[in-house]
Design an enzyme around this catalytic site. Structure first.
Site, short mmCIF file in Angstrom:
data_model
loop_
_atom_site.label_atom_id
_atom_site.label_comp_id
_atom_site.label_asym_id
_atom_site.label_seq_id
_atom_site.Cartn_x
_atom_site.Cartn_y
_atom_site.Cartn_z
N PHE A 234 -10.48 28.00 10.87
CA PHE A 234 -11.51 28.88 11.45
C PHE A 234 -11.76 30.13 10.60
O PHE A 234 -12.27 31.12 11.12
CB PHE A 234 -11.15 29.28 12.88
CG PHE A 234 -10.67 28.14 13.75
CD1 PHE A 234 -11.53 27.09 14.05
CD2 PHE A 234 -9.37 28.09 14.22
CE1 PHE A 234 -11.11 26.02 14.82
CE2 PHE A 234 -8.93 27.02 14.99
CZ PHE A 234 -9.80 25.99 15.30
N GLU A 238 -8.51 31.25 5.01
CA GLU A 238 -9.35 31.27 3.81
C GLU A 238 -8.69 32.15 2.75
O GLU A 238 -8.45 31.71 1.64
CB GLU A 238 -10.76 31.77 4.14
CG GLU A 238 -11.66 31.80 2.92
CD GLU A 238 -13.11 32.13 3.24
OE1 GLU A 238 -13.49 32.08 4.42
OE2 GLU A 238 -13.86 32.44 2.30
N ARG A 316 -23.25 39.38 5.56
CA ARG A 316 -23.74 38.29 6.42
C ARG A 316 -24.15 38.81 7.80
O ARG A 316 -25.11 38.32 8.39
CB ARG A 316 -22.70 37.17 6.53
CG ARG A 316 -23.22 35.97 7.30
CD ARG A 316 -22.29 34.76 7.19
NE ARG A 316 -22.50 34.01 5.96
CZ ARG A 316 -23.40 33.02 5.81
NH1 ARG A 316 -24.15 32.65 6.83
NH2 ARG A 316 -23.53 32.39 4.66
N ARG A 348 -15.07 32.07 11.59
CA ARG A 348 -16.25 31.29 11.98
C ARG A 348 -17.48 32.16 12.33
O ARG A 348 -17.49 32.84 13.34
CB ARG A 348 -15.89 30.43 13.19
CG ARG A 348 -16.73 29.18 13.36
CD ARG A 348 -16.18 28.37 14.50
NE ARG A 348 -16.60 26.99 14.45
CZ ARG A 348 -16.04 26.03 15.18
NH1 ARG A 348 -15.05 26.32 16.00
NH2 ARG A 348 -16.46 24.79 15.10
N PHE A 350 -18.50 34.60 10.23
CA PHE A 350 -18.34 35.50 9.08
C PHE A 350 -19.26 36.72 9.17
O PHE A 350 -19.96 37.08 8.25
CB PHE A 350 -18.66 34.68 7.81
CG PHE A 350 -18.03 35.18 6.55
CD1 PHE A 350 -16.68 34.96 6.30
CD2 PHE A 350 -18.78 35.83 5.57
CE1 PHE A 350 -16.10 35.39 5.10
CE2 PHE A 350 -18.21 36.26 4.38
CZ PHE A 350 -16.87 36.04 4.14
N THR A 448 -23.06 33.59 0.42
CA THR A 448 -24.04 34.58 -0.03
C THR A 448 -23.72 35.11 -1.42
O THR A 448 -24.58 35.70 -2.07
CB THR A 448 -24.14 35.75 0.96
OG1 THR A 448 -22.84 36.34 1.12
CG2 THR A 448 -24.66 35.28 2.31
N ALA A 517 -17.84 28.88 5.11
CA ALA A 517 -19.29 29.07 5.16
C ALA A 517 -20.01 27.81 5.62
O ALA A 517 -21.17 27.60 5.26
CB ALA A 517 -19.84 29.55 3.81
N GLU A 715 -20.24 26.59 11.66
CA GLU A 715 -20.37 27.92 12.25
C GLU A 715 -21.54 28.09 13.23
O GLU A 715 -21.39 28.75 14.26
CB GLU A 715 -20.50 28.97 11.14
CG GLU A 715 -19.25 29.10 10.31
CD GLU A 715 -19.50 29.91 9.06
OE1 GLU A 715 -18.98 31.02 8.96
OE2 GLU A 715 -20.24 29.41 8.18
#
Lengths: 758, 159
Positions: A234, A238, A316, A348, A350, A448, A517, A715
């Site tokens: 989730f 990361e 984001r 999730r 972001f 992004t 992402a 997401e």
């Protein structure tokens, strides 16, 4: 023609389902490790901000079974890590900046001995005043970025000058713990000649490889990171799987023995970052008919003590302040605050969910000042034909897709009749009221940071017609491997049962990006397809020779103008002709670029869309609420595996519902997390989900340029749950008609009751 | 060092005798000493259900149970559910309904539901929710898990 059906676009069980239900699926903590595998346990700061005066490790080292106690000065390579900026000391060097920050690591022959070792390390601190919360950080000028990111368009002053209504508001959204059921986990095994094999529960094997190599001061080619599967990620694995792998690596390095690090739940919750709390202040210019003329929004995120991924998370959030609404004149400013809590991280959405809460609050306020229902205010402000089709940063939006989704939702949910039913119910019921909330979602798909949009794959076809597929993505329950199996099966013309998707490893596919992402299947699917296409292109001339013109590969057979043969026979024949049966594939998303200084560009390859109608029931005497019914229509393009996508939509909605209504992380005045287990931090349980939950995938929705015409799904549906807030407000309004509803987040029973009373 | 004891019990039909520290949890005993890793550490405080095993047929949270308490007991773990190799109906239903995503909570859910269905082959929805309330899943939103359990509880009726 072959009559075999394709593997893509068909329902399928999860490729590991038989392992999940029998307990045979192995996670990192289940791997046995070589005999003599040691444990690494961290000594963690009890203070949010302090100077370290001294660390006394003598008593800990004297405990039988304690092999080593390592501090910052003992690290052989780089002492700091971080996914963007290397600003996190792996072990605190002179000062601590958050409760739970690692100060030292104890290496012991069992977890129990390691715990005793941790308790025996004496650290002397001079405690300093912490900065806690966004307002305190703003007041102190404490930021992780050098300057705010700003996106502007149009003449905001003119919009305010001509507005029928000028309204303003403030939204504070809470943190959220990932609560992946499997805590962070790493096992590091020393191999010959100064090489290391790292097993990690990570969404980013390449980052683990790089960070372990840096920590030990060796080349990346001496470290392999392998990921069997994750028990949930989730976003929480990361970047933040990294220190666990690096500390285990220090244990393996200093002892020459394998070493594992697997924190218990409370340590995991205290030490790892959460969803960023945001504080957003906005002011809007609105026409008499409820149309937004201008929006001025400022967003602050609580980044915690180090940068981690806070920069792109703020970006984001800013990219999603508009959500589904066209903002003619706009100014959006975002900043990441530096505070003395653990470094907040990817989760999730972001930042997207936090950004969307801004326009949700704007729409609510417009409804209250104009008397137009919230759902109608939403429809009035949707993106439309040019020039109403451009986001604040200038990217074009297809104005037809979301109205299609909303029309399908109206039909599937019977919305107009339901509005009347809810009104009739509320007429009859004095204290228990129902409410409806309509939520639309437009979510940008791509990292992004454009350079991250790349992926690789390695596909191996064997002479018996079976294949192994390696790609850069990690399986964390989202069904990526099930999708990749279908992609490879169709691309090679074999059955999905003949395809094995291998554990993710940096020695099979190098230099990968995080599985994040929502991009896992888009990026890796295209790379897998590319590798398979290379193999098929090599086989095709031989197939023409053996079965005739226009050979079609499908279902394990190759059928041409003159006959057919199995893929196995063709692969064997190819081997005998010395034709290579393995290939790499690569993909880089085309056409995306964003100029951050100008606040202009095309950061996304496309948008994913969805909508939900949420019905809730609120008891005005207690503040208790429940989900009565949820209807969803979601645009996943041409779904690669519909069963997997439905599972993602349902799970994401419930996770978003948890964030907005019950998950309530609390810190005390000294910055200590006091909700560090499921007894105090409540995530949704089976009794919390709606009794009626209907999910439709939007039909005829092929997405050009994406693998199989599909769309990302991980997401976007999380944000459908924002509709719960609209539904709660609707029910609360029925309890106290004609008054503004101020519902603080999370909308716990207490906060709902306050809104009813307020 | 903690006192050591001799523990005798039955695991998945097999008699086991081991010398263990008196303070060993049943979960660590199962996972570390017997290498049966299907039962999971989730929260280590008895609130998530990932470690659920059956002790003399009743669901028990192995992370907050001392192995020593189970002297003479018959323990069934996820590894003992598929006796003879065939899936239990609840395993089969979870498999078919895509009731597992990351799969980490699944063994505990299988054990809790096995116990429920053995005690009452046709439990009501509220009995299912009551029994499943001890198991946390972060991935699925429970919908497919509930559909699978309902299908086993009421074969033939729409889930």
């Amino acid at each position: 023609m072959s009559q075999h059906e394709a593997a893509m676009h068909r329902p399928s069980v999860h490729e590991s389902a038989h392992l999940h239900v029998t307990g045979a699926a192995r996670y990192v903590a289940d791997l046995p490790g070589p005999p003599g595998t040691l444990w690494a346990l961290a000594v963690r700061s009890p203070h949010a901000h302090a100077v370290i005066r001294g660390i006394d490790v003598a008593a800990a080292r004297a405990i039988p079974g304690v092999y080593a106690v390592l501090c910052a000065g003992d690290i052989p390579g780089h002492a700091c890590w971080g996914p963007i900026r290397h600003d996190e000391p792996l072990l605190a060097d002179g000062a601590v900046h958050a409760v739970g920050q690692a100060v030292a690591v104890v290496i012991a022959d069992s977890e129990a001995v390691g715990r005793a070792g941790v308790a025996a390390v004496g650290v002397t601190y001079d405690v300093l005043e912490p900065i806690l919360g966004i307002p305190a950080a703003i007041a102190a000028g404490s930021f992780l970025d050098d300057a705010p990111h700003v996106i502007t368009r149009g003449d905001l002053d003119a919009a305010f000058a001509t507005a029928a209504h000028v309204i303003e508001g403030e939204v504070a959204s809470p943190a959220q713990d990932h609560f992946y059921l499997e805590t962070q986990a790493a096992l590091v095994v020393p191999e010959e000649d100064g090489t290391w094999r790292v097993f990690s529960s990570t969404q980013h094997p390449t980052e683990i490889q790089r960070a372990v190599a840096d920590t030990l001061g060796v080349g990346a080619n001496r470290v392999v990171c392998e990921v069997p599967r994750l028990g949930g990620g989730f976003g929480g694995k990361e970047s933040q799987a990294t220190p666990f792998a690096c500390m285990a690596a220090l244990g393996a390095w200093v002892t020459g023995r394998a070493c594992r690090m697997v924190p218990h739940r409370d340590e995991d919750m205290i030490a790892t970052g959460k969803r960023h709390p945001f504080l957003s202040k906005w002011r809007a210019a609105v026409a008499a008919d409820g149309a937004i003329l201008g929006l001025d929004a400022r967003l602050w995120a609580d980044g915690g003590w180090s940068l981690d991924l806070s920069g792109p998370i703020v970006d984001r959030a800013m990219f999603h302040v508009d959500n589904a609404c066209f903002l003619p004149a706009v100014r959006i400013e975002g900043r990441a605050c530096r505070t003395n809590v653990t470094s907040n991280t990817a989760f999730r959405g972001f930042g997207g969910p936090q950004g969307m809460l801004v326009v949700d609050d704007v729409l609510r306020t417009i409804a209250e000042v104009t008397g137009i229902p919230e759902a109608d205010v939403l429809r009035r402000n949707l993106y439309g034909d040019a020039p109403r089709d451009r986001t604040p940063y200038g990217q074009a939006v297809d104005p037809t897709r979301l109205p299609r989704v909303l029309d399908a939702l109206d039909a599937r949910s019977g919305r107009s009749a339901r509005v009347a039913e809810v009104a009739a119910f509320n007429e009859r019921s004095r204290w228990v009221k129902r409410g409806l909330g309509l939520q639309a979602v437009k979510f940008g798909i791509s990292f992004t940071n454009g350079l991250l949009n790349q992926a690789g794959a390695t596909v191996l076809l064997y002479t018996d017609g079976t294949a192994q597929v390696n790609h850069g993505g990690t399986e964390m329950g989202q069904g990526l491997f099930t999708k990749m199996r279908a992609v490879a099966a169709d691309a090679l013309g074999i059955r999905p049962e003949s395809v094995r998707v291998m554990a993710t490893s940096t020695e099979k596919v190098p230099n990968t990006v995080a599985t994040a992402a929502s991009s896992g299947s888009d990026l890796n699917g295209a790379a897998v397809n590319d590798a398979c296409a290379t193999i098929v292109a090599r086989l095709r001339p031989l197939a023409i020779e053996l079965v005739g013109e226009d050979p079609v590969f499908a279902g394990g057979e190759v059928r041409g103008a003159r006959g057919a043969m199995t893929v196995a026979a063709l692969a064997s024949a190819a081997w005998a002709r010395r034709i290579s049966l393995h290939a790499t594939g690569f993909y880089a998303t085309p056409g995306i670029a964003y100029d951050r200084a100008a606040g202009r560009g095309t950061p996304f390859f496309y948008y994913a869309y969805g909508a939900a109608l949420v019905e809730v029931e609120v008891d005005g005497r207690t503040g208790e609420s429940r989900l009565v019914r949820v209807d969803v229509v979601h645009d996943v393009g041409a779904s690669l595996v519909p069963t997997i996508d439905r599972g993602q939509i349902e799970g994401a909605f419930v996770q978003g519902f948890g964030w907005l209504t019950m998950e309530d992380p609390r810190f005390d005045a000294a910055g200590r997390l006091v909700t560090h287990g499921p007894s105090t931090y409540k995530i949704p349980a089976s009794g919390d989900v709606p009794g009626a939950f209907y999910v439709d995938l939007l039909p005829d929705a092929d997405q050009p340029g994406v693998i199989g015409g599909s769309k990302a799904v991980g997401e976007p549906p999380f944000m459908l749950a924002i509709g719960v807030l609209g539904a709660l407000r609707d029910a609360i309004r029925a309890l106290r008609p004609g008054r503004s509803v101020r519902l603080a987040l999370p909308a716990t029973n207490e906060n709902v009751l306050r809104a009813v009373a307020g | 060092m903690p006192t050591e004891i001799t523990l005798r019990l039955q695991i998945n039909g097999e008699q086991v005798r081991r010398i263990i520290p008196a303070n060993r949890s049943l979960l660590d005993f199962i996972r570390e000493d017997l290498r049966l890793t299907g039962s999971k550490h989730g929260c280590d405080v008895g609130d998530c259900g990932a470690c659920t095993v059956l002790v003399d047929g009743a669901p028990q949270l192995a992370c907050i149970t001392l192995a020593a308490e189970c002297e003479g007991a018959a323990i069934r773990t996820i590894e003992g559910v598929t006796d003879g190799g065939g899936l239990h109906p609840i395993q089969e239903a979870l498999h078919r309904h895509v009731g597992a995503q990351c799969g980490y909570c699944t063994p505990g859910i299988v054990m809790a539901m096995t116990s429920l269905l053995e005690a009452d082959p046709h439990p009501s929805d509220s009995a299912i929710n009551e029994a499943l309330g001890s198991n946390i899943c972060r991935c699925t939103g429970y919908t497919k898990i509930l559909a699978a359990v309902r299908e086993v509880a009421r074969p033939g009726s729409p889930s």
